[in-house]
Enzyme design. Structure first.
Site: not given
Length: 503
Positions: A261-263, A266
């Site tokens: 995921s993008k999380r 990040d």
């Protein structure tokens, strides 16, 4: 029939790197088999449409080197290739299914559907679905008279068109990657095919478009595997030949547990999009592989290996080599762990193989090469490119070339800056001042060797001291090439400063 594949993203934001892999696999398969690659924009969900997303998709595919043969941005015999522009066409196919008894009008309100689901949940039902059982308790053309249905439609009552699942059949199809998939129709619900605003859902639009655009192979992510039985059933309902399916494995978190995921990106400090993306609503900037300094060939190679392998020990492939080696049969079923360390390794390999001129152009185009320096760009790149992972690191790692040392590495100064080092450096300065030829790495080394021998010092024992005097550090890239880049006068100035500071 020749191979025809499609990449059909939705313009709901930046293209996820998993989507890029899907596009890449489609492209490799098409090229390997002499087929065509289509691009279709699936924008039927207008509520999720994000301005700029379509242009981003086109730019990302172009950067990665995927050439679209037909579709959005290129054109072709099946235009338009943006689904919102094909809206009116889908209704006739939904009505065709109604006429065949394979679909029906449903007038239920959102509150009525929610009440139905709540009743089922309270009764302990396995799944709160609008299906072959519950549809007989709802407001639709299966429970209303034909006259009432027509009256409601004429009056403008909102309605959707749902597929009518026959719960008694077994749906079976062969997936190229996963072999045979078998699902009982009783587990499926009556999906909406046409929404109340007249827009088709994905299930209707992609089936109709794949048929009309003569798609032979649907290569898409594993997340669509649960929908595949419904799609196979719809092909049967229409009486059309279904394409062959290949559902790609998920991209997993770096730890291997769960979908990437993008999380995760990040938190891990790495990009998850091919290009940098600025959210048009929030202004938040998401990093991209391109802007982070990844070379497109490295990204292609990295993505190709996320779920596929050639069956050999070879790891570095050009696009043409990937096309030659690629096959759907060598794609894994299990999820592929997104190892950003491996991506960096690929980038290092491709960076080493990139010409100095090309890397120099990257630095200049990105505004990273100082305009006020007299240093030779190609030589700086040649000196540093084997020591970095990304092009932009060349300048940060080569900072010692642009600025004389203000301090000297203490441990090296303590252990290596001795009397022999001082004598050799002093002699070297004298010999450099009288040298009148081209100051190249070879001549710098020859003069240093002669100066050390003249004062009775073994050159190798004081080499680290010389590096310290020139760069301020005890380790670094080729010292003689470093001095060639700096030039004779700058080297003399640095050596004189070191003598004055360290002695």
């Amino acid at each position: 029939m020749s191979v025809r594949v499609r990449f059909a993203p939705s313009p709901t934001g930046p293209l996820h790197i998993g989507g890029v892999r899907t596009a890449l696999y489609n492209y490799l398969f098409a090229r390997k088999n002499g087929g065509k690659m289509l691009l279709r924009i699936e924008d039927t969900d207008q509520n999720r449409y994000v301005p700029g997303a379509e242009a981003y998709i086109l730019e990302a595919l172009a950067w990665i080197g995927i050439q679209i043969d037909e579709g959005q941005g290129v054109g072709g015999p099946h235009a338009p290739y943006r689904q919102s522009e094909r809206k009116e066409m889908y209704r006739q196919y939904a009505e065709q299914l109604i006429a065949a008894g394979k679909a029906y009008y449903a007038f239920d309100t959102a509150d009525e559907i929610e009440a139905m689901r709540k009743r089922l949940e309270e009764a302990g039902a396995d799944a709160a679905q609008y299906n072959a059982i519950t549809r007989l308790q709802m407001t639709n053309s299966l429970t209303l008279s034909a006259e009432e249905v027509q009256q409601r439609i004429a009056k403008g009552d909102p309605y959707v068109i749902r597929i009518k699942i026959d719960p008694k059949q077994e749906i079976r199809f062969k997936d190229i990657i996963r072999e045979w998939v078998s699902v009982h129709a009783s587990t499926l619900d009556d999906k909406v095919l046409l929404k109340s605003d007249g827009m088709p859902t994905y299930h209707l639009a992609n089936i109709v478009d794949d048929h009309l655009m003569e798609i032979t192979h649907v290569i898409r992510g594993e997340e669509w595997l649960p929908s595949a039985p419904l799609h196979v059933l719809m092909y049967q309902y229409f009486g059309w030949k279904a394409p062959q399916f290949a559902h790609l494995p998920l991209l997993l978190k770096p730890e291997g547990n769960g979908k990437l995921s993008k999380r995760d990106a990040d938190l891990g400090g790495f990009p998850i999009f091919p290009l940098q993306w600025t959210d048009p609503n929030t202004g938040i900037v998401a990093r991209g592989f391109r802007e982070d300094g990844y070379l497109k060939d490295a990204v292609v190679n990295f993505l190709a290996f996320l779920g596929w392998n050639p069956g050999t020990d070879q790891e570095l492939f050009s696009m043409d080599q990937l096309i030659e080696a690629f096959s759907l049969e060598r794609i894994h079923k299990a999820g592929a762990r997104f190892d950003i360390t491996k991506a960096k390794w690929f980038n290092q390999q491709y960076l080493k193989g990139t010409s100095n001129e090309a890397l120099g152009e990257i630095l200049q185009n990105n505004g990273q090469w100082p305009a006020d320096t007299s240093l030779d760009l190609d030589k700086v790149v040649a000196l540093m490119k084997d020591r970095v992972t990304f092009p932009q690191e060349i300048l940060s790692e080569a900072a010692f070339l642009f600025t004389p040392p203000a301090t000297y590495e203490e441990a090296v100064a303590t252990s290596k800056w001795n009397t022999d080092a001082q004598k050799a450096v002093a002699a070297y300065i004298e010999d450099l001042k009288i040298f009148e030829g081209d100051f190249l790495a070879e001549s710098a080394k020859a003069i240093w060797a002669a100066a050390a021998e003249r004062v009775g010092v073994k050159m190798g024992k004081v080499m680290q001291a010389l590096r310290l005097a020139v760069t301020g550090a005890g380790h670094g890239p080729d010292l003689m090439l470093t001095m060639e880049i700096l030039g004779k006068q700058e080297v003399i100035a640095r050596l004189e400063k070191a003598l004055a500071t360290l002695s």
